[in-house]
Design a protein around this motif. Structure first.
Motif, PDB file in Angstrom:
ATOM      1  N   GLY A 162       0.829  -1.194   0.000  1.00 51.85           N
ATOM      2  CA  GLY A 162       0.000   0.000   0.000  1.00 51.85           C
ATOM      3  C   GLY A 162       0.866   1.247   0.000  1.00 51.85           C
ATOM      4  O   GLY A 162       2.094   1.178  -0.082  1.00 51.85           O
ATOM      5  N   SER A 163       0.238   2.385   0.107  1.00 49.00           N
ATOM      6  CA  SER A 163       0.954   3.661   0.022  1.00 49.00           C
ATOM      7  C   SER A 163       1.134   4.294   1.392  1.00 49.00           C
ATOM      8  O   SER A 163       0.185   4.414   2.163  1.00 49.00           O
ATOM      9  CB  SER A 163       0.190   4.622  -0.885  1.00 49.00           C
ATOM     10  OG  SER A 163       0.790   5.900  -0.893  1.00 49.00           O
ATOM     11  N   VAL A 164       2.358   4.702   1.657  1.00 44.44           N
ATOM     12  CA  VAL A 164       2.624   5.503   2.861  1.00 44.44           C
ATOM     13  C   VAL A 164       1.940   6.856   2.735  1.00 44.44           C
ATOM     14  O   VAL A 164       1.229   7.307   3.628  1.00 44.44           O
ATOM     15  CB  VAL A 164       4.140   5.695   3.062  1.00 44.44           C
ATOM     16  CG1 VAL A 164       4.417   6.733   4.145  1.00 44.44           C
ATOM     17  CG2 VAL A 164       4.817   4.379   3.410  1.00 44.44           C
ATOM     18  N   GLY A 165       2.156   7.526   1.601  1.00 45.44           N
ATOM     19  CA  GLY A 165       1.792   8.929   1.498  1.00 45.44           C
ATOM     20  C   GLY A 165       0.517   9.272   0.783  1.00 45.44           C
ATOM     21  O   GLY A 165       0.033  10.404   0.888  1.00 45.44           O
ATOM     22  N   GLY A 170      -9.506   3.532   0.055  1.00 47.73           N
ATOM     23  CA  GLY A 170     -10.598   3.914   0.933  1.00 47.73           C
ATOM     24  C   GLY A 170     -10.240   4.027   2.399  1.00 47.73           C
ATOM     25  O   GLY A 170     -11.092   4.336   3.229  1.00 47.73           O
ATOM     26  N   ASP A 171      -8.989   3.805   2.736  1.00 44.61           N
ATOM     27  CA  ASP A 171      -8.501   3.934   4.109  1.00 44.61           C
ATOM     28  C   ASP A 171      -7.394   4.983   4.103  1.00 44.61           C
ATOM     29  O   ASP A 171      -6.330   4.756   3.530  1.00 44.61           O
ATOM     30  CB  ASP A 171      -7.961   2.590   4.606  1.00 44.61           C
ATOM     31  CG  ASP A 171      -7.550   2.620   6.067  1.00 44.61           C
ATOM     32  OD1 ASP A 171      -7.289   3.717   6.605  1.00 44.61           O
ATOM     33  OD2 ASP A 171      -7.451   1.543   6.677  1.00 44.61           O
ATOM     34  N   PRO A 172      -7.612   6.158   4.691  1.00 48.35           N
ATOM     35  CA  PRO A 172      -6.629   7.242   4.598  1.00 48.35           C
ATOM     36  C   PRO A 172      -5.381   7.053   5.454  1.00 48.35           C
ATOM     37  O   PRO A 172      -4.424   7.824   5.321  1.00 48.35           O
ATOM     38  CB  PRO A 172      -7.424   8.465   5.064  1.00 48.35           C
ATOM     39  CG  PRO A 172      -8.454   7.908   5.998  1.00 48.35           C
ATOM     40  CD  PRO A 172      -8.832   6.566   5.403  1.00 48.35           C
ATOM     41  N   ARG A 173      -5.349   6.049   6.298  1.00 43.54           N
ATOM     42  CA  ARG A 173      -4.181   5.844   7.151  1.00 43.54           C
ATOM     43  C   ARG A 173      -2.974   5.377   6.326  1.00 43.54           C
ATOM     44  O   ARG A 173      -3.125   4.657   5.334  1.00 43.54           O
ATOM     45  CB  ARG A 173      -4.483   4.820   8.242  1.00 43.54           C
ATOM     46  CG  ARG A 173      -5.562   5.246   9.228  1.00 43.54           C
ATOM     47  CD  ARG A 173      -5.884   4.117  10.200  1.00 43.54           C
ATOM     48  NE  ARG A 173      -6.412   2.956   9.493  1.00 43.54           N
ATOM     49  CZ  ARG A 173      -6.558   1.745  10.045  1.00 43.54           C
ATOM     50  NH1 ARG A 173      -6.188   1.555  11.306  1.00 43.54           N
ATOM     51  NH2 ARG A 173      -7.056   0.752   9.345  1.00 43.54           N
ATOM     52  N   ALA A 174      -1.786   5.778   6.740  1.00 42.41           N
ATOM     53  CA  ALA A 174      -0.559   5.373   6.051  1.00 42.41           C
ATOM     54  C   ALA A 174      -0.401   3.860   6.137  1.00 42.41           C
ATOM     55  O   ALA A 174      -0.677   3.242   7.170  1.00 42.41           O
ATOM     56  CB  ALA A 174       0.647   6.063   6.680  1.00 42.41           C
ATOM     57  N   HIS A 187      -0.255  -3.417   7.679  1.00 38.61           N
ATOM     58  CA  HIS A 187      -0.391  -2.499   8.808  1.00 38.61           C
ATOM     59  C   HIS A 187      -0.898  -1.139   8.326  1.00 38.61           C
ATOM     60  O   HIS A 187      -0.642  -0.746   7.182  1.00 38.61           O
ATOM     61  CB  HIS A 187       0.961  -2.280   9.487  1.00 38.61           C
ATOM     62  CG  HIS A 187       1.639  -3.531   9.948  1.00 38.61           C
ATOM     63  ND1 HIS A 187       1.589  -3.979  11.256  1.00 38.61           N
ATOM     64  CD2 HIS A 187       2.396  -4.437   9.274  1.00 38.61           C
ATOM     65  CE1 HIS A 187       2.282  -5.100  11.363  1.00 38.61           C
ATOM     66  NE2 HIS A 187       2.785  -5.397  10.175  1.00 38.61           N
ATOM     67  N   ARG A 188      -1.569  -0.417   9.216  1.00 38.04           N
ATOM     68  CA  ARG A 188      -1.991   0.964   8.950  1.00 38.04           C
ATOM     69  C   ARG A 188      -1.738   1.804  10.198  1.00 38.04           C
ATOM     70  O   ARG A 188      -1.889   1.313  11.332  1.00 38.04           O
ATOM     71  CB  ARG A 188      -3.484   1.042   8.601  1.00 38.04           C
ATOM     72  CG  ARG A 188      -3.955   0.187   7.445  1.00 38.04           C
ATOM     73  CD  ARG A 188      -3.288   0.478   6.130  1.00 38.04           C
ATOM     74  NE  ARG A 188      -3.782   1.622   5.426  1.00 38.04           N
ATOM     75  CZ  ARG A 188      -4.420   1.561   4.244  1.00 38.04           C
ATOM     76  NH1 ARG A 188      -4.671   0.377   3.686  1.00 38.04           N
ATOM     77  NH2 ARG A 188      -4.792   2.661   3.622  1.00 38.04           N
ATOM     78  N   ALA A 217      -9.069   8.298  -1.256  1.00 30.37           N
ATOM     79  CA  ALA A 217      -9.756   8.189  -2.542  1.00 30.37           C
ATOM     80  C   ALA A 217      -8.807   7.753  -3.641  1.00 30.37           C
ATOM     81  O   ALA A 217      -7.602   7.994  -3.585  1.00 30.37           O
ATOM     82  CB  ALA A 217     -10.389   9.538  -2.911  1.00 30.37           C
ATOM     83  N   ARG A 218      -9.367   7.147  -4.686  1.00 26.33           N
ATOM     84  CA  ARG A 218      -8.565   6.747  -5.837  1.00 26.33           C
ATOM     85  C   ARG A 218      -8.100   7.961  -6.632  1.00 26.33           C
ATOM     86  O   ARG A 218      -7.040   7.939  -7.251  1.00 26.33           O
ATOM     87  CB  ARG A 218      -9.367   5.804  -6.753  1.00 26.33           C
ATOM     88  CG  ARG A 218      -9.573   4.431  -6.143  1.00 26.33           C
ATOM     89  CD  ARG A 218     -10.404   3.552  -7.059  1.00 26.33           C
ATOM     90  NE  ARG A 218     -10.607   2.232  -6.472  1.00 26.33           N
ATOM     91  CZ  ARG A 218      -9.821   1.191  -6.680  1.00 26.33           C
ATOM     92  NH1 ARG A 218      -8.785   1.310  -7.476  1.00 26.33           N
ATOM     93  NH2 ARG A 218     -10.070   0.028  -6.120  1.00 26.33           N
ATOM     94  N   ASN A 219      -8.893   9.025  -6.673  1.00 23.60           N
ATOM     95  CA  ASN A 219      -8.513  10.256  -7.354  1.00 23.60           C
ATOM     96  C   ASN A 219      -7.818  11.174  -6.368  1.00 23.60           C
ATOM     97  O   ASN A 219      -7.852  10.963  -5.147  1.00 23.60           O
ATOM     98  CB  ASN A 219      -9.742  10.943  -7.936  1.00 23.60           C
ATOM     99  CG  ASN A 219     -10.432  10.081  -8.976  1.00 23.60           C
ATOM    100  OD1 ASN A 219      -9.786   9.420  -9.779  1.00 23.60           O
ATOM    101  ND2 ASN A 219     -11.757  10.065  -8.941  1.00 23.60           N
ATOM    102  N   LEU A 220      -7.191  12.243  -6.891  1.00 24.51           N
ATOM    103  CA  LEU A 220      -6.559  13.201  -5.994  1.00 24.51           C
ATOM    104  C   LEU A 220      -7.577  13.760  -5.015  1.00 24.51           C
ATOM    105  O   LEU A 220      -7.294  13.969  -3.848  1.00 24.51           O
ATOM    106  CB  LEU A 220      -5.921  14.341  -6.794  1.00 24.51           C
ATOM    107  CG  LEU A 220      -4.642  13.986  -7.550  1.00 24.51           C
ATOM    108  CD1 LEU A 220      -4.076  15.207  -8.252  1.00 24.51           C
ATOM    109  CD2 LEU A 220      -3.585  13.384  -6.641  1.00 24.51           C
TER     110      LEU A 220
END
Length: 223
Positions: A162-165, A170-174, A187-188, A217-220
């Motif tokens: 997943g993405s750190v930044g 759908g989950d905004p946590r790093a 992990h998140r 979100a998938r978009n900016l």
């Protein structure tokens, strides 16, 4: 040996430092980054400095590729807007370091690229049994999609940490992942997004460029 994998930091140092602090509590032997250290958010120098200071090996992501080669993204003007700004603030030593990043890494039985094994820089990998049956090896890690997952196929296991930044699931946590030699774990962690918003505003960017951080979100920006 316990490993950790991070990906798609995208200049979001607020998320990165929170992830690294969490990893410091997990008895991790080595952290690896599977690309996209730069792009989107303003603290690219801080992110590069953190990885270099901790000697975290990294592969080159597509945003790193654009920055290192002086190019732009062929499919996104918003990405290019961010890159154009980042080129005005990027420290030369970090740029030279970015240029040295490999497109593939291996850590024991784990193979790493940013995109996929068809195109290490820019393939949006959709894991399937047939895809990994064509590859040699047992454990595979890549990023690029910003969507955290583990995929089991026969005797092979694929993980996207997943993405750190800039999560897009759908989950905004790093997001990040760990590996104990046999299994991956996802992990998140929550982090202070407001600092990122304030820095983007100060750099002249509006909510379109960072609003999606609030919802993963998938978009900016979630429309």
């Amino acid at each position: 040996m316990k490993l950790a994998f991070i990906s798609d930091i995208h200049g979001n140092f607020e998320a990165l430092k929170t992830v690294l602090s969490k990893l410091d509590t997990l008895a991790i032997d080595q952290i690896y980054c599977v690309g996209d250290i730069v792009g989107y958010y303003p603290q690219i120098n801080e992110c590069c400095e953190a990885l270099r200071t901790r000697e975290i090996p990294s592969v080159m992501g597509n945003h790193d590729w654009y920055m290192a080669g002086g190019g732009f993204c062929p499919r996104s003007q918003s990405v290019n807007d961010c890159l154009a700004y980042q080129r005005t603030i990027f420290e030369k030593s970090h740029l030279e370091w970015l240029k040295t990043l490999p497109i593939q890494l291996r850590a024991g039985t784990v193979q790493m690229v940013h995109g996929g094994w068809g195109d290490p820089i820019d393939e949006y990998l959709k894991p399937s049994d047939g895809y990994f049956d064509k590859l040699e090896g047992q454990f595979f890690v890549s990023g690029h999609t910003h969507i955290q997952l583990i995929h089991h196929t026969n005797s092979r296991i694929y993980c996207n940490p997943g993405s750190v930044g800039q999560p897009r699931d759908g989950d905004p946590r790093a997001a990040f992942a760990t590996f104990d030699g046999e299994n991956f774990e996802l992990h998140r962690v929550e982090y202070n997004m407001q600092k990122v918003f304030d820095l983007m505003k100060a750099a002249g960017f509006d909510d379109y460029y960072y609003g999606g951080l609030k919802t993963g979100a998938r978009n900016l920006r979630k429309l």
